[in-house]
Design an enzyme around this catalytic site. Structure first.
Site, PDB file in Angstrom:
ATOM      1  N   ASP A 126      53.314  -8.845 -71.328  1.00 17.54           N
ATOM      2  CA  ASP A 126      54.599  -9.617 -71.301  1.00 17.54           C
ATOM      3  C   ASP A 126      55.050  -9.916 -72.620  1.00 17.54           C
ATOM      4  O   ASP A 126      56.165  -9.537 -73.076  1.00 17.54           O
ATOM      5  CB  ASP A 126      54.201 -10.731 -70.352  1.00 17.54           C
ATOM      6  CG  ASP A 126      53.178 -11.682 -70.812  1.00 17.54           C
ATOM      7  OD1 ASP A 126      52.450 -11.361 -71.530  1.00 17.54           O
ATOM      8  OD2 ASP A 126      52.966 -12.777 -70.112  1.00 17.54           O
ATOM      9  N   ASP A 180      52.031 -12.480 -79.123  1.00 19.65           N
ATOM     10  CA  ASP A 180      51.952 -13.815 -80.207  1.00 19.65           C
ATOM     11  C   ASP A 180      51.211 -13.714 -80.967  1.00 19.65           C
ATOM     12  O   ASP A 180      51.538 -12.973 -82.162  1.00 19.65           O
ATOM     13  CB  ASP A 180      51.675 -14.785 -78.955  1.00 19.65           C
ATOM     14  CG  ASP A 180      51.993 -16.265 -79.678  1.00 19.65           C
ATOM     15  OD1 ASP A 180      52.855 -16.549 -80.710  1.00 19.65           O
ATOM     16  OD2 ASP A 180      51.392 -17.389 -79.140  1.00 19.65           O
ATOM     17  N   LYS A 218      56.165 -11.655 -80.380  1.00 17.55           N
ATOM     18  CA  LYS A 218      56.743 -12.585 -81.428  1.00 17.55           C
ATOM     19  C   LYS A 218      55.940 -12.253 -82.502  1.00 17.55           C
ATOM     20  O   LYS A 218      54.909 -13.175 -83.108  1.00 17.55           O
ATOM     21  CB  LYS A 218      55.907 -13.876 -80.894  1.00 17.55           C
ATOM     22  CG  LYS A 218      56.941 -14.658 -79.865  1.00 17.55           C
ATOM     23  CD  LYS A 218      56.310 -16.115 -79.809  1.00 17.55           C
ATOM     24  CE  LYS A 218      56.124 -16.614 -78.276  1.00 17.55           C
ATOM     25  NZ  LYS A 218      55.485 -17.906 -78.244  1.00 17.55           N
ATOM     26  N   ASP A 241      54.942 -17.783 -67.975  1.00 25.38           N
ATOM     27  CA  ASP A 241      54.831 -19.085 -67.263  1.00 25.38           C
ATOM     28  C   ASP A 241      54.510 -20.054 -68.441  1.00 25.38           C
ATOM     29  O   ASP A 241      53.948 -19.902 -69.476  1.00 25.38           O
ATOM     30  CB  ASP A 241      53.309 -18.982 -66.453  1.00 25.38           C
ATOM     31  CG  ASP A 241      52.321 -19.156 -67.204  1.00 25.38           C
ATOM     32  OD1 ASP A 241      52.017 -18.342 -68.097  1.00 25.38           O
ATOM     33  OD2 ASP A 241      51.302 -20.036 -66.892  1.00 25.38           O
ATOM     34  N   ARG A 261      57.236 -18.530 -63.581  1.00 25.28           N
ATOM     35  CA  ARG A 261      56.891 -17.094 -63.616  1.00 25.28           C
ATOM     36  C   ARG A 261      58.345 -16.239 -62.727  1.00 25.28           C
ATOM     37  O   ARG A 261      58.452 -15.336 -62.921  1.00 25.28           O
ATOM     38  CB  ARG A 261      55.644 -16.580 -62.851  1.00 25.28           C
ATOM     39  CG  ARG A 261      54.470 -16.933 -63.897  1.00 25.28           C
ATOM     40  CD  ARG A 261      53.191 -16.250 -63.129  1.00 25.28           C
ATOM     41  NE  ARG A 261      51.835 -16.586 -63.603  1.00 25.28           N
ATOM     42  CZ  ARG A 261      51.434 -16.510 -64.746  1.00 25.28           C
ATOM     43  NH1 ARG A 261      52.252 -15.790 -65.865  1.00 25.28           N
ATOM     44  NH2 ARG A 261      50.340 -17.155 -65.189  1.00 25.28           N
TER      45      ARG A 261
HETATM   46  P1  IMP Z   1      48.210 -14.098 -78.063  1.00 24.42           P
HETATM   47  O1  IMP Z   1      46.644 -13.643 -77.791  1.00 24.42           O
HETATM   48  O2  IMP Z   1      48.360 -15.221 -78.939  1.00 24.42           O
HETATM   49  O3  IMP Z   1      48.881 -12.821 -78.550  1.00 24.42           O
HETATM   50  O4  IMP Z   1      48.812 -14.500 -76.723  1.00 24.42           O
HETATM   51  C1  IMP Z   1      49.119 -13.520 -75.677  1.00 24.42           C
HETATM   52  C2  IMP Z   1      49.303 -14.355 -74.249  1.00 24.42           C
HETATM   53  O5  IMP Z   1      49.673 -15.632 -74.443  1.00 24.42           O
HETATM   54  C3  IMP Z   1      50.390 -13.333 -73.615  1.00 24.42           C
HETATM   55  O6  IMP Z   1      49.912 -12.271 -72.989  1.00 24.42           O
HETATM   56  C4  IMP Z   1      50.934 -14.355 -72.849  1.00 24.42           C
HETATM   57  O7  IMP Z   1      50.629 -14.556 -71.486  1.00 24.42           O
HETATM   58  C5  IMP Z   1      50.601 -15.721 -73.504  1.00 24.42           C
HETATM   59  N1  IMP Z   1      52.027 -16.142 -74.337  1.00 24.42           N
HETATM   60  C6  IMP Z   1      52.161 -15.971 -75.448  1.00 24.42           C
HETATM   61  N2  IMP Z   1      53.644 -16.360 -75.765  1.00 24.42           N
HETATM   62  C7  IMP Z   1      53.868 -16.888 -74.800  1.00 24.42           C
HETATM   63  C8  IMP Z   1      55.174 -17.434 -74.659  1.00 24.42           C
HETATM   64  O8  IMP Z   1      55.938 -17.895 -75.137  1.00 24.42           O
HETATM   65  N3  IMP Z   1      55.500 -17.921 -73.048  1.00 24.42           N
HETATM   66  C9  IMP Z   1      54.688 -17.611 -72.264  1.00 24.42           C
HETATM   67  N4  IMP Z   1      53.379 -16.963 -72.209  1.00 24.42           N
HETATM   68  C10 IMP Z   1      53.112 -16.668 -73.850  1.00 24.42           C
HETATM   69 MG    MG Z   2      49.809 -12.391 -71.065  1.00 23.29          MG
END
Ligand code: IMP
Ligand code: MG
Length: 172
Positions: free
Chosen positions: A97, A100, A128, A156, A162
């Site tokens: 989805d 980040d 992001k 979510d 969601r």
């Molecule tokens: P990362 O490990 O920091 O890249 O986080 C990734 C996961 O965190 C994604 O697969 C999302 O499920 C969740 N996530 C990151 N940013 C957001 C957001 O802005 N809204 C909702 N879920 C997020």
């Molecule tokens: Mg995710």
């Protein structure tokens, strides 16, 4: 009450998904494509994406829990549902989805590679990019977004929002 500020409409999302599906259909023509959706966030994106593909694809899911009820990545992934298909010599496309920090994806890619796929690439609805802590290749991105917490269309906050058909910025 948290405020929901509209970011992408249903129509904008539909166009982004159709555009990325065209690219994937072109690039994976004649290959053994397996889409691996990352639960729960990617369920709606994956469901719409497969219906826009003009090539066959197998579908599997993994479930990764990393956030708990907060809005920041904990830095380690907890795989609560593993792959069920055999992906050896298959072309795997991970469907996320949103990317980040990149921590979830980089751990997940290493895990998937251990099954001996022919290739592993990533398709994310949202990226992001400016928050990245771990370099991960996102091969297909529908939309680059700024920092801020987004919800809806599978995304979510503490399991809420969601089911919304649009994407919103959540202002707590
Ligand atoms: P990362 O490990 O920091 O890249 O986080 C990734 C996961 O965190 C994604 O697969 C999302 O499920 C969740 N996530 C990151 N940013 C957001 C957001 O802005 N809204 C909702 N879920 C997020
Ligand atoms: Mg995710």
């Amino acid at each position: 009450m948290p405020e929901l500020v509209p970011v992408f409409t249903k129509d904008q999302i539909q166009k982004m998904v159709a555009a990325v599906a065209r690219r994937i259909s072109h690039d994976y023509k004649g290959r053994s494509l397996v889409l691996v959706g990352v639960l729960n966030g990617a369920f709606m994106f994956l469901a719409d994406l497969v219906r826009e593909l003009s090539i066959p694809a197998q579908i599997d899911f993994v479930r990764v829990a990393s956030y708990g009820a907060g809005t920041a990545s904990s830095g380690k992934i907890n795989l609560t549902k593993d792959l069920e298909l055999d992906i050896q010599n298959k072309d795997v496309l991970v469907i996320e989805d949103i990317v980040d920090t990149g921590l979830t994806l980089s751990c997940l890619i290493d895990h998937l590679k251990s099954f001996g796929p022919r290739s592993v690439r990533v398709c994310a609805l949202l990226d992001k990019r400016e928050r990245r802590e771990r370099a991960v290749p996102v091969d297909y991105t529908c939309q680059v977004v700024k920092k801020g917490f987004l919800v809806g269309y599978g995304l979510d906050y503490a399991e809420d929002y969601r089911s919304l058909q649009e994407i919103y910025h959540l202002k707590l």
